[in-house]
Design an enzyme around this catalytic site. Structure first.
Site, PDB file in Angstrom:
ATOM      1  N   HIS A 100       0.872  -1.175   0.000  1.00  0.00           N
ATOM      2  CA  HIS A 100       0.000   0.000   0.000  1.00  0.00           C
ATOM      3  C   HIS A 100       0.913   1.229   0.000  1.00  0.00           C
ATOM      4  O   HIS A 100       2.006   1.183   0.577  1.00  0.00           O
ATOM      5  CB  HIS A 100      -0.837   0.116   1.275  1.00  0.00           C
ATOM      6  CG  HIS A 100      -1.735  -1.037   1.573  1.00  0.00           C
ATOM      7  ND1 HIS A 100      -1.305  -2.186   2.154  1.00  0.00           N
ATOM      8  CD2 HIS A 100      -3.062  -1.179   1.401  1.00  0.00           C
ATOM      9  CE1 HIS A 100      -2.318  -3.004   2.326  1.00  0.00           C
ATOM     10  NE2 HIS A 100      -3.408  -2.425   1.875  1.00  0.00           N
ATOM     11  N   ASP A 103       2.483   1.940   3.299  1.00  0.00           N
ATOM     12  CA  ASP A 103       3.291   0.918   3.983  1.00  0.00           C
ATOM     13  C   ASP A 103       4.747   1.299   3.811  1.00  0.00           C
ATOM     14  O   ASP A 103       5.561   1.082   4.707  1.00  0.00           O
ATOM     15  CB  ASP A 103       3.170  -0.464   3.317  1.00  0.00           C
ATOM     16  CG  ASP A 103       1.774  -1.018   3.331  1.00  0.00           C
ATOM     17  OD1 ASP A 103       1.003  -0.644   4.218  1.00  0.00           O
ATOM     18  OD2 ASP A 103       1.457  -1.825   2.430  1.00  0.00           O
TER      19      ASP A 103
END
Ligand code: XLS
Ligand code: NI
Ligand code: NI
Length: 436
Positions: A100, A103
């Site tokens: 993501h 992340d």
């Protein structure tokens, strides 16, 4: 570059007899199965969020993991984490990863600052990808952690939140393209509801449809060639998520004219949360031509939430690989280990054990499934069960040549249908012989 996993060397294939915990017993990347190498079939990916961002915290307890890349400066930590990640991918021998947006880079105070941070880390990721040959299976965007998304992203009651989500996905698509991502996943973490009394469901569905059309348009505009996926999940964190399961995603995609643009990314633990099996979800997706990729994990039979454990059940991996092979195998998709080690698994080496076990479990599933296909273990049984459809009556029905009047006339003439056994127990015995 410092070494983050100094106790682990490159993981090699040593075969079924090996007692080395840091070796593959079944996953032999170069070994050919049905004309392709195991690596080409399985297309393993590491989930960045669990493996490198997981802390061991749960809703009742604080983090339990200490990692060499933890740092007081969040940007320095992000750089070190990325280096650790590529060391991990290379030592493990996986060809793909998934992440993501935030992340890999910590979100800033403003959208502009967040994008700047992301750009910095993504450049580093590109360099590490080039140095190692590791590729991006799919990118995605976190539209669920920040408080602004508490009421959803595309289905938020606020158009300002919708706009923020659009801005984030736009950037995530650009980044995914820049990194050569082979796909992009939409998981609608909070696209659902907590309470129907305050929810305009029809309007929320329309907004989600609109949002995905914007994504399709932007994908064309920037010439991003990767495959779009939608990842079904019935609930958690919301009480009800609109992308409930494969069937509801399919209905949604059809209704909003999106079925040519998105396939499904099926997750094992989401299937069981929906009251299905992974087998069911894969079979539905394959039957409707929308099987794209798999988030390979498992739940716990006794716990009713998304425990995201590493897959270890050979019966399950055999069933999954049987369906995937029968559907023609992966093209852009793969097996992304959307799974986390347990809270008490505190050693960095536990990350290796988890992935080695899961890769071996799928390699065994692949070998078993390929043998079933080679032996035509089920083909005759299934063909026999449906053989009536090759008769004149069957062909006339399937060909749209007859209606109820002809069916009535046929039944007057022939009376009660022939009885035939479904032979389930026999079939289960046949399959058990292949579970190796
Ligand atoms: C959460 C989902 C998530 C997606 C990516 O349950 O599995 O991790 O795979 O957003
Ligand atoms: Ni997932
Ligand atoms: Ni999940």
């Amino acid at each position: 570059m410092p070494e983050y996993f100094p106790k682990v060397k490159k993981i090699k294939y040593e075969g079924p007899g090996s007692k080395n915990p840091f070796a593959f017993k079944h996953y032999n990347p170069k070994q050919k199965v049905m004309g392709k190498t195991m690596a080409e079939h399985l297309r393993f990916g590491v989930a960045y969020w669990h493996t490198f961002c997981g802390t061991g915290a749960d809703p009742f307890g604080l983090p339990t993991y200490n990692r060499a890349y933890h740092h007081s400066d969040p940007m320095r930590e992000a750089e070190m984490k990325l280096e650790a990640a590529f060391e991990f991918f290379t030592k493990l021998g996986v060809n793909y990863y998934c992440f993501h947006d935030f992340d890999i880079a910590p979100e800033g105070e403003t959208l502009a600052e967040s994008q700047k941070r992301l750009d910095h880390i993504v450049k580093l990721a590109k360099k590490l990808q080039n140095d190692t040959g590791v590729k991006l299976l799919w990118g995605t965007c976190n539209l669920f952690s920040h408080p602004r998304f508490m009421g959803g992203a595309a289905t938020s009651p606020s158009p300002q939140v919708f706009a923020y989500a659009g801005a984030k996905v736009k950037k995530a698509l650009e980044v995914t393209k820049y990194l050569g991502g082979e796909g992009y996943t939409f998981w609608g973490g909070r696209e659902g509801y907590e309470c129907l009394w305050n929810t305009d469901m029809g309007r929320e569905f329309d907004h989600l449809g609109r949002f995905l059309h914007m994504a399709v348009d932007y994908k064309k505009e920037i010439k991003f060639k990767g495959q779009f996926y939608i990842e079904p999940k019935p609930c958690e964190p919301t009480k009800h998520q609109y992308d409930f399961d494969s069937a509801s995603c399919y209905a949604f995609l059809q209704h909003y004219g999106l079925v040519d643009h998105l396939k499904l990314n099926i997750e094992a633990n989401h299937a069981t949360l929906a009251g299905h099996t992974l087998h069911h979800e894969l079979a539905f997706a394959a039957a409707h031509g929308i099987l794209g990729s798999v988030d390979a994990n498992r739940g716990d039979e006794l716990l009713g939430w998304d425990t995201d454990q590493f897959p270890t059940n050979i019966y399950e991996t055999t069933m999954a690989m049987y369906l995937i092979l029968k559907a023609g195998g992966f093209t852009t998709g793969g097996l992304n280990f959307d799974a986390k080690i347990r809270r008490q698994s505190t050693d960095p080496e536990d990350l290796f054990h988890a992935h080695i076990g899961a890769m071996d479990a799928f390699a065994r599933g692949l070998k078993n499934a390929a043998k079933m296909i080679k032996d035509k273990a089920l083909d005759k049984i299934v063909a026999q069960r449906y053989k009536g459809w090759d008769s004149k009556l069957g062909k006339d029905i399937e060909g749209g040549k007859v209606g109820f009047k002809e069916l009535e006339a046929y039944t007057f003439e022939h009376g009660e249908p022939e009885v035939q056994s479904g032979r389930q127990e026999y079939i289960e015995n046949v399959i058990n012989e292949y579970i190796a």
